[in-house]
Design a protein around this motif. Structure first.
Motif, PDB file in Angstrom:
ATOM      1  N   ILE A   2       1.009  -1.219  -0.040  1.00  0.00           N
ATOM      2  CA  ILE A   2       0.055   0.145  -0.004  1.00  0.00           C
ATOM      3  C   ILE A   2       0.870   1.144  -0.050  1.00  0.00           C
ATOM      4  CG2 ILE A   2      -1.774   1.425   1.013  1.00  0.00           C
ATOM      5  CD1 ILE A   2      -2.907  -1.473   2.328  1.00  0.00           C
ATOM      6  N   ALA A 124      -2.264   7.201   6.345  1.00  0.00           N
ATOM      7  CA  ALA A 124      -1.010   6.487   6.106  1.00  0.00           C
ATOM      8  C   ALA A 124      -0.445   5.724   7.331  1.00  0.00           C
ATOM      9  CB  ALA A 124      -0.023   7.714   5.707  1.00  0.00           C
ATOM     10  N   LEU A 127      -2.657   2.626   8.060  1.00  0.00           N
ATOM     11  CA  LEU A 127      -2.522   1.579   6.853  1.00  0.00           C
ATOM     12  C   LEU A 127      -0.955   0.978   7.230  1.00  0.00           C
ATOM     13  CD1 LEU A 127      -4.028   3.309   3.947  1.00  0.00           C
ATOM     14  CD2 LEU A 127      -4.827   1.224   5.096  1.00  0.00           C
ATOM     15  N   ALA A 129       1.759   2.401   5.662  1.00  0.00           N
ATOM     16  CA  ALA A 129       1.655   2.460   4.426  1.00  0.00           C
ATOM     17  C   ALA A 129       3.203   3.223   4.078  1.00  0.00           C
ATOM     18  CB  ALA A 129       0.732   3.372   3.614  1.00  0.00           C
TER      19      ALA A 129
END
Length: 215
Positions: A2, A124, A127, A129
């Motif tokens: 991701i 962010a 996640l 990510a």
């Protein structure tokens, strides 16, 4: 994987940069726009531009008509935005079916993405990510870039790098100097320098040229 694509502000070339990242990502790719503002139903939004340029699958969760920050646009429209946690859950489900999920934010890192003060930064973080920051080429970008990088690092997130989202065909002194100074002041690599005019290319030309913009 991701990847969250954020910008140092509006109009820095985030959508074209997202398309370029999608065009060179291996395996199956989907680009997600959690909230699109300033676009009416039936009009072309950011994900439509990404699909046109990169040819990947796309998903837009919420569309709002007023060209404002998501929470402001939702308030005027009388719409409840999904929370960051709800967005994150939906994105994680997509990550089960795609090799790469690229999430394009709205505006800058601290723009409110929901009605509970959740931001792109919060998304962010939720996640876990990787984050790429799209930056402007010209005057002011050093300050804006340092502020964005600082906010990510304060949360314990080390960005993957910077992308200059709209490099002019005739760069001036500020642009040429910033190309050198951006990695110096942020301690991050410039991953790509994307020419300003490439958003008008057709898909074949765009996807063929995209790898040449990356370091």
């Amino acid at each position: 994987m991701i990847l969250v694509v954020t910008g140092t502000g509006t109009d820095v070339g985030k959508t074209v940069a997202t398309a370029a990242l999608a065009a060179r990502a291996p395996g199956s790719v989907i680009v997600v726009k959690p909230v699109q503002t300033g676009v009416l139903p039936g009009e072309v939004g950011d994900v439509d531009d990404v699909r046109r340029l990169a040819g990947c699958q796309v998903s837009e969760f919420v569309r709002l008509p007023d060209p404002l920050a998501p929470d402001s646009a939702a308030r005027l429209a009388g719409v409840r935005l999904p929370t960051v946690a709800e967005h994150a859950s939906r994105i994680r489900r997509l990550a089960e079916d795609f090799d790469t999920v690229i999430v394009e934010g709205a505006g800058g890192l601290l723009v409110r993405l929901d009605s509970a003060d959740g931001t792109i930064l919060d998304l962010a973080d939720a996640l876990s990510a990787s984050v790429v920051i799209v930056v402007a080429a010209g005057l002011g970008t050093l300050n804006h870039s340092e502020l964005t990088v600082g906010a990510l690092r304060a949360r314990g997130i080390e960005p993957a790098g910077l992308v200059i989202g709209s490099w002019p065909s005739h760069p001036g002194l500020a642009e040429e100097t910033n190309l050198v100074d951006l990695p110096r002041v942020t301690n991050l690599p410039v991953l790509a320098t994307i020419p300003a005019e490439v958003g008008s290319l057709g898909r074949s030309a765009f996807t063929a040229a995209a790898p040449t913009w990356f370091a």
